[in-house]
Design a protein around this motif. Structure first.
Motif, mmCIF file in Angstrom:
data_model
loop_
_atom_site.group_PDB
_atom_site.id
_atom_site.type_symbol
_atom_site.label_atom_id
_atom_site.label_comp_id
_atom_site.label_asym_id
_atom_site.label_seq_id
_atom_site.Cartn_x
_atom_site.Cartn_y
_atom_site.Cartn_z
ATOM 1 N N ARG A 126 -29.616 -75.154 42.070
ATOM 2 C CA ARG A 126 -29.925 -76.521 41.655
ATOM 3 C C ARG A 126 -31.018 -77.075 42.556
ATOM 4 O O ARG A 126 -31.119 -76.686 43.721
ATOM 5 N N ARG A 149 -25.128 -69.997 41.228
ATOM 6 C CA ARG A 149 -25.437 -71.387 40.881
ATOM 7 C C ARG A 149 -26.597 -71.875 41.735
ATOM 8 O O ARG A 149 -26.587 -71.738 42.964
ATOM 9 N N ASP A 205 -23.182 -81.129 48.219
ATOM 10 C CA ASP A 205 -23.316 -82.560 47.918
ATOM 11 C C ASP A 205 -22.907 -83.420 49.116
ATOM 12 O O ASP A 205 -23.501 -84.482 49.375
ATOM 13 N N ALA A 206 -21.894 -82.968 49.854
ATOM 14 C CA ALA A 206 -21.457 -83.728 51.032
ATOM 15 C C ALA A 206 -22.535 -83.736 52.107
ATOM 16 O O ALA A 206 -22.742 -84.754 52.791
ATOM 17 N N THR A 242 -19.844 -74.210 48.376
ATOM 18 C CA THR A 242 -19.628 -74.778 47.050
ATOM 19 C C THR A 242 -20.636 -75.887 46.813
ATOM 20 O O THR A 242 -21.245 -76.415 47.758
ATOM 21 N N VAL A 243 -20.790 -76.267 45.541
ATOM 22 C CA VAL A 243 -21.661 -77.389 45.212
ATOM 23 C C VAL A 243 -21.146 -78.655 45.879
ATOM 24 O O VAL A 243 -21.923 -79.489 46.355
ATOM 25 N N GLU A 244 -19.821 -78.800 45.946
ATOM 26 C CA GLU A 244 -19.231 -79.982 46.565
ATOM 27 C C GLU A 244 -19.582 -80.065 48.048
ATOM 28 O O GLU A 244 -19.890 -81.153 48.563
ATOM 29 N N GLU A 245 -19.545 -78.938 48.761
ATOM 30 C CA GLU A 245 -19.943 -78.937 50.170
ATOM 31 C C GLU A 245 -21.418 -79.306 50.311
ATOM 32 O O GLU A 245 -21.807 -80.049 51.221
ATOM 33 N N ALA A 298 -23.248 -73.899 52.865
ATOM 34 C CA ALA A 298 -22.467 -74.655 51.881
ATOM 35 C C ALA A 298 -21.935 -73.656 50.860
ATOM 36 O O ALA A 298 -22.712 -73.092 50.088
ATOM 37 N N ASP A 336 -25.150 -69.613 49.284
ATOM 38 C CA ASP A 336 -24.211 -70.485 50.005
ATOM 39 C C ASP A 336 -24.945 -71.323 51.055
ATOM 40 O O ASP A 336 -24.501 -71.456 52.200
#
Length: 227
Positions: free
Chosen positions: A75, A73, A45-46, A40-43, A38, A101
């Protein structure tokens, strides 16, 4: 007196080439680990949203993610488990393994037996660690390096010979050959460790009586097999 040597740059964190799944059973509770790339954070989250939908009947979907070239980043989420018993231990595994990532999701189906804080920490971290062990065994772990883009313009008549030379050179100097382009001349391209650029210049000059000169370009972060 010689000037002091510059310290070697810190190695970049690695990543995954593809997703990996692993199930861990502890006292009848099932811990389903899914670790996936992943960027990005958006990827990330998906990925989490998809698993929540697919495994809708599970009690917990605990998450740890690390993204960014330098693991900038990070989380984690315990998703209802006691604070600090799931997401943070999972995140610590990703940190210790030097990965970025990536997103790790551990879905728990409760088996009716309480595990206690220590048992939960061991189960959630162990599920992710064992998933990554499987990823290593399957060749899914990637290391990252900063390589310099280099092009070499070659007359068409010499393109095959120089391409063969560069392929051999790349395998012994940690470089990666890219696809050539053809116009007025053949433009051969490769990605080279910055420290190997002087050697490439010397080797090309020796092979061509000084006619071939590599042209360095931008630096690029490149994923390479961990082995």
């Amino acid at each position: 007196m010689s000037p002091p040597e510059s310290p070697a740059p810190a190695a970049l964190p690695g990543t995954l080439a593809g997703p990996v799944d692993h199930e861990l059973v502890v006292k009848k509770s099932r811990f389903l680990a899914h670790v996936a790339p992943a960027r990005t954070v958006e990827e990330a989250d998906a990925v989490v949203a998809r698993l929540r939908k697919e495994l809708w009947d599970a009690r917990h979907h605990c998450v740890a993610l690390v993204v960014g070239t330098h693991a900038d980043r990070q989380r984690s989420s315990d998703d209802g488990e006691p604070s600090g018993t799931a997401g943070v231990p999972m995140l610590e595994v990703l940190r210790r393994r030097g990965l970025t990532d990536v997103v790790a999701v551990v879905t728990r189906y409760f088996g009716g037996v309480l595990l206690g804080a220590g048992g939960l920490v061991r189960a959630y971290s162990g599920a992710v660690a064992e998933a990554l062990d499987h990823a290593a065994a399957e060749g899914l772990l990637l290391r990252r390096e900063i390589l310099t883009e280099v092009t070499v313009d070659v007359p068409h008549a010499d393109a095959g010979r120089v391409d063969h030379l560069l392929r051999d050179w790349a395998t012994t100097h940690g470089a990666v050959l890219e696809e050539p382009t053809y116009a007025a001349v053949a433009r051969l391209a490769l990605l080279v460790p910055p420290g190997a650029l002087p050697r490439l210049r010397d080797d090309l000059a020796a092979a061509s009586a000084g006619a071939l000169v590599p042209a360095p370009g931008a630096d690029r972060v490149v994923d390479l097999p961990a082995s």
